[in-house]
Design a protein around this motif. Structure first.
Motif, PDB file in Angstrom:
ATOM      1  N   HIS A  36       0.817  -1.219   0.000  1.00 54.30           N
ATOM      2  CA  HIS A  36       0.000   0.000   0.000  1.00 54.30           C
ATOM      3  C   HIS A  36       0.850   1.268   0.000  1.00 54.30           C
ATOM      4  CE1 HIS A  36      -3.729  -2.284   1.714  1.00 54.30           C
ATOM      5  NE2 HIS A  36      -3.624  -2.369   0.409  1.00 54.30           N
ATOM      6  N   LYS A  37       2.055   1.169   0.552  1.00 52.08           N
ATOM      7  CA  LYS A  37       2.955   2.343   0.580  1.00 52.08           C
ATOM      8  C   LYS A  37       3.831   2.424  -0.659  1.00 52.08           C
ATOM      9  CE  LYS A  37       3.254   2.377   5.645  1.00 52.08           C
ATOM     10  NZ  LYS A  37       4.155   2.166   6.821  1.00 52.08           N
ATOM     11  N   GLY A  38       3.675   1.417  -1.555  1.00 57.44           N
ATOM     12  CA  GLY A  38       4.490   1.407  -2.762  1.00 57.44           C
ATOM     13  C   GLY A  38       5.931   1.060  -2.493  1.00 57.44           C
ATOM     14  N   GLU A  39       6.181   0.301  -1.429  1.00 61.35           N
ATOM     15  CA  GLU A  39       7.547  -0.018  -1.030  1.00 61.35           C
ATOM     16  C   GLU A  39       7.921  -1.481  -1.300  1.00 61.35           C
ATOM     17  OE1 GLU A  39       7.681   1.000   3.069  1.00 61.35           O
ATOM     18  OE2 GLU A  39       7.541   3.171   2.727  1.00 61.35           O
ATOM     19  N   SER A  40       7.078  -2.223  -2.007  1.00 62.12           N
ATOM     20  CA  SER A  40       7.403  -3.620  -2.324  1.00 62.12           C
ATOM     21  C   SER A  40       8.676  -3.679  -3.152  1.00 62.12           C
ATOM     22  CB  SER A  40       6.256  -4.275  -3.092  1.00 62.12           C
ATOM     23  OG  SER A  40       5.065  -4.255  -2.328  1.00 62.12           O
ATOM     24  N   SER A  41       9.580  -4.607  -2.790  1.00 63.11           N
ATOM     25  CA  SER A  41      10.907  -4.633  -3.399  1.00 63.11           C
ATOM     26  C   SER A  41      10.981  -5.458  -4.683  1.00 63.11           C
ATOM     27  CB  SER A  41      11.921  -5.175  -2.386  1.00 63.11           C
ATOM     28  OG  SER A  41      11.568  -6.485  -1.989  1.00 63.11           O
ATOM     29  N   CYS A  42      10.017  -6.358  -4.892  1.00 65.80           N
ATOM     30  CA  CYS A  42      10.063  -7.203  -6.076  1.00 65.80           C
ATOM     31  C   CYS A  42       8.661  -7.745  -6.382  1.00 65.80           C
ATOM     32  CB  CYS A  42      11.036  -8.363  -5.872  1.00 65.80           C
ATOM     33  SG  CYS A  42      10.586  -9.461  -4.510  1.00 65.80           S
ATOM     34  N   GLN A  43       8.536  -8.382  -7.541  1.00 68.67           N
ATOM     35  CA  GLN A  43       7.238  -8.906  -7.961  1.00 68.67           C
ATOM     36  C   GLN A  43       6.775 -10.039  -7.036  1.00 68.67           C
ATOM     37  OE1 GLN A  43       5.305  -7.574 -10.400  1.00 68.67           O
ATOM     38  NE2 GLN A  43       3.733  -8.996  -9.628  1.00 68.67           N
ATOM     39  N   ALA A  44       7.739 -10.836  -6.568  1.00 66.68           N
ATOM     40  CA  ALA A  44       7.379 -11.943  -5.669  1.00 66.68           C
ATOM     41  C   ALA A  44       6.734 -11.403  -4.394  1.00 66.68           C
ATOM     42  CB  ALA A  44       8.614 -12.761  -5.333  1.00 66.68           C
ATOM     43  N   GLU A  45       7.223 -10.291  -3.893  1.00 70.43           N
ATOM     44  CA  GLU A  45       6.668  -9.674  -2.687  1.00 70.43           C
ATOM     45  C   GLU A  45       5.259  -9.138  -2.955  1.00 70.43           C
ATOM     46  OE1 GLU A  45       7.905  -5.866  -0.107  1.00 70.43           O
ATOM     47  OE2 GLU A  45       9.485  -7.413  -0.189  1.00 70.43           O
TER      48      GLU A  45
END
Length: 332
Positions: free
Chosen positions: A109-118
């Motif tokens: 939701h914060k746009g902080e996902s590090s990769c597609q798997a996450e």
């Protein structure tokens, strides 16, 4: 042996279920304990408030309820389409009224996902929450655990409050739904807790008659618009995605007349001219009165016609459903 809940629920057969939970040993949900002289009437409001809170969060509607001294009844409708219509943010909002969020969902939701798997894992978690928000077991878990903890705190004790898992009964057609609703609404009269349905507080019929839940706690702030009881649609039910396919006035009249006979504890007969719903259901007066008195004891697992029972058994991995003989003459 206890059956998995997946073998007791089949949404392809019905979305209506009758749920019952009973207190263990001498535990009191509500009412006055003759042994200790303690009064637990205030716990009825706990139940009404919690049911209202949870059904405002879950994609589950209540058609009928009754809060008794050592148990309660719910007739519910599972609305998966409502849950599917929620966007991911609303699913998270609803889930977080009950549980903490998940770090991966927060990062998404914060746009902080590090990769597609996450991102994929976070989406998987949200989809799981969406499924749980239209699941009977998760609804009852949040209702029963909350009440048990609150009652044990008040009683200054620990341990079980409820007698095992809740019981569920599939209502396979409109006739079974109406009969079960009437059985639930008439609980206080059968138990001699009320003289008429107009005074049977903490039931759905009291709420429908008086257009309000019993002493609804105005201090309870709900995170979403409170859901009313499932509506009676009458002739408009064919144009509505959900709703009880009969007239509310006809239902109230039939249940009120039934309550008078049960209260008198004498043989009686319901006039079909006064109660057109009885004729519409195709149930004679004697059978109706027996159902209103003994529905919960005579029928288990599922209620419906022989064809509906066989389909339900096939979809839930059973050889057969008990009660064929009792149901054949009435739910044909």
């Amino acid at each position: 042996m206890t059956q998995a809940r997946s073998k007791q629920v089949s949404l392809q057969d019905t979305r209506y279920y009758h749920l019952i939970s009973r207190c263990v040993r001498r535990a009191y949900l509500c009412g006055e304990d003759d042994y200790t002289k303690q009064n637990f009437e205030h716990r009825r409001q706990w139940m009404v408030d919690r049911i209202r809170f949870l059904t405002s969060i879950f994609a589950i509607d209540v058609a009928a309820y009754a809060v008794m001294s050592n148990h309660y009844h719910l007739v519910v409708y599972i609305d998966e389409s409502e849950a599917l219509a929620w966007n991911d943010y609303e699913v998270c909002q609803r889930w977080q009224q009950l549980y903490h969020s998940h770090p991966l969902v927060e990062r998404l939701h914060k746009g902080e996902s590090s990769c597609q798997a996450e991102i994929d894992k976070a989406q998987e978690i949200i989809n799981q929450w969406r499924s749980r928000l239209s699941d009977l077991s998760w609804l009852m878990r949040n209702l029963n655990e909350y009440i048990a903890r609150k009652a044990n705190t008040e009683d200054n004790c620990k341990g079980r409050f409820w007698e095992g898992r809740f019981k569920s009964q599939a209502l396979l057609d409109e006739k079974a739904v109406i009969v079960c609703m009437a059985y639930v609404d008439l609980n206080p009269i059968r138990a001699k807790m009320a003289d008429t349905v107009q005074t049977a507080e903490y039931t759905s019929i009291f709420e429908r008659i008086h257009d309000k839940a019993s002493y609804i706690n105005n201090k309870v702030k709900l995170p979403f618009t409170p859901k009313p009881l499932m509506g009676f649609m009458g002739k408009e039910h064919k144009n509505s995605p959900k709703g009880i396919a009969f007239s509310l006035l006809d239902y109230l009249t039939l249940v009120e007349e039934t309550g008078k006979i049960i209260k008198a504890d004498k043989r009686g007969k319901i006039n079909e001219k006064i109660c057109p719903l009885l004729r519409a259901l195709g149930i004679n007066s004697d059978d109706w009165l027996q159902l209103a008195k003994h529905f919960g004891k005579k029928y288990h697992q599922a209620v419906g016609s022989l064809e509906e029972l066989n389909a339900f058994a096939a979809h839930t991995g059973k050889q057969w459903i008990g009660g064929h003989r009792q149901q054949a003459a009435i739910f044909h």
